[in-house]
Design an enzyme around this catalytic site. Sequence first.
Site, short mmCIF file in Angstrom:
data_model
loop_
_atom_site.label_atom_id
_atom_site.label_comp_id
_atom_site.label_asym_id
_atom_site.label_seq_id
_atom_site.Cartn_x
_atom_site.Cartn_y
_atom_site.Cartn_z
N ASN A 10 -2.54 6.70 -8.29
CA ASN A 10 -1.40 5.89 -8.70
C ASN A 10 -1.94 4.68 -9.47
O ASN A 10 -2.47 3.76 -8.88
CB ASN A 10 -0.63 5.45 -7.43
N LYS A 24 -0.34 2.46 -10.98
CA LYS A 24 0.57 1.30 -10.93
C LYS A 24 0.73 0.73 -12.35
O LYS A 24 0.65 1.47 -13.32
CB LYS A 24 0.07 0.27 -9.92
N HIS A 75 7.71 4.22 -3.32
CA HIS A 75 6.49 3.46 -3.00
C HIS A 75 6.91 2.12 -2.40
O HIS A 75 7.93 1.55 -2.78
CB HIS A 75 5.68 3.27 -4.28
N GLU A 111 5.97 -0.77 -2.94
CA GLU A 111 6.19 -1.83 -3.94
C GLU A 111 7.56 -1.68 -4.59
O GLU A 111 8.21 -2.67 -4.93
CB GLU A 111 5.06 -1.79 -5.00
N GLU A 140 1.88 5.62 3.84
CA GLU A 140 1.16 4.45 3.33
C GLU A 140 1.54 3.21 4.14
O GLU A 140 2.56 2.56 3.84
CB GLU A 140 1.52 4.21 1.86
N GLY A 160 -3.69 -2.09 -1.03
CA GLY A 160 -4.28 -3.12 -1.88
C GLY A 160 -4.96 -4.24 -1.11
O GLY A 160 -5.32 -5.26 -1.68
N SER A 164 -5.80 1.61 0.59
CA SER A 164 -7.22 1.26 0.53
C SER A 164 -8.15 2.46 0.73
O SER A 164 -9.20 2.34 1.38
CB SER A 164 -7.55 0.15 1.52
N GLY A 169 -4.71 4.03 -4.95
CA GLY A 169 -4.34 3.00 -5.91
C GLY A 169 -5.58 2.47 -6.60
O GLY A 169 -6.14 3.10 -7.50
N GLY A 170 -6.04 1.32 -6.16
CA GLY A 170 -7.14 0.61 -6.82
C GLY A 170 -8.33 1.49 -7.20
O GLY A 170 -8.84 1.40 -8.33
P1 PGA Z 1 -4.48 1.05 -2.78
O1 PGA Z 1 -3.00 1.50 -3.14
O2 PGA Z 1 -5.33 2.30 -2.77
O3 PGA Z 1 -4.88 0.10 -3.88
O4 PGA Z 1 -4.44 0.41 -1.44
C1 PGA Z 1 -2.46 2.69 -2.62
C2 PGA Z 1 -1.05 2.86 -3.10
O5 PGA Z 1 -0.34 1.87 -3.25
O6 PGA Z 1 -0.61 4.00 -3.33
#
Ligand code: PGA
Length: 254
Positions: free
Chosen positions: A9, A11, A96, A98, A168, A174, A214, A235-236
Site C-alpha cells: 500500500n 498510500k 483502511h 486512515e 491492521e 506506521g 509495521s 505500508g512503509g
Molecule cells: P505500515 O502501514 O506498514 O507503514 O505500518 C501498513 C498499512 O497501513 O497498511
Amino acid sequence: MRTKTIAGNWKMNKDSDESVQLIIALKAKSPGFSKDVRVIVCPPFTSLALAKQLFEGTDVAVGAQNMHHEDEGAFTGEISAKMLTSVGCRYVILGHSERRQFFGETNESVNRKAKKALQSGLIPIICVGETLEEREKGITEQVISAQVKGVLNGLAAAEVEKSIVAYEPVWAIGTGKNATPQQAEDVHRFIRKLIGQMYSWPVAEKVVIQYGGSVKPENAAALLRQPDIDGALVGGACLKSEAFNQIIQAANPA
Ligand code: PGA
C-alpha cells in the site's frame, strides 16, 4: 490451501516519475518471486494505469487504495469500480484505518464499497483493526467482531471466500511497533472463527487474512509463519524495492 498474499500500500506517495522508478526496480526482482506467493501493488490512482502497463508480463497484480460505491455520477473527486477495472486493476483496499480516521468511512460505507467491488469483478482487501485505547480496554474482540460483521453484511458466501480481510491494529500502523506474531495470530484466529460462524467453516478456511502494521523484512517471516496469517499488507516497507522483495521472499512457503 490459502495462497500467501503480499500487498504493498503506497498510500499518498510517489508521483509519476517516482512510481516508474519503483515499479522498474520491483519488476527487475519479480523473476525471483515464487509462483506460490500472490503479489499486489497498490499505487495512488495517478499511477495505476502505468503500473498495469509496466508490470505486463509479470505475475504482479495491481490494486487501488479506495473507490466509490456508485457506478458514476456527480461525485466530484471520486473513482468508480469500473474506472479501476478499465485500467486493469484487480484489487482494491477498502476501509483502511486512515480512510476511517480522516475521511469518515464507516463499516456501512465500507460494506457498500465491498459489494460494488465484488459485483464489478474486483477483489476487495477489507481492513479492520482496533485502536490502542480499545486494546487496552480489553475490547479488541468486540471491536473486530462489529467491524467484520458490518463490512461483510449481506455478502454471499461465494463473495466472502474470494475476498481478503486485512487485520491492521491501528496502533501498529506506521509506528514501527508491530503486533507480536502471537497477538496477531490470536486476532486472525478470532476473525476466521467468526466468519465460520457467520458462513461456514469451509468458507472461513478459504478466506485470506492478511496482517498489516509495521511489517518489515525483520519481522515478516515470524508473522507469516503463524497458521492463520496468510499474508501481509505492507505500508512503509513497500516503498523500497529491496525491503518489499524481502517480505515477498519471507512469504515463500518453499
Ligand atoms: P505500515 O502501514 O506498514 O507503514 O505500518 C501498513 C498499512 O497501513 O497498511
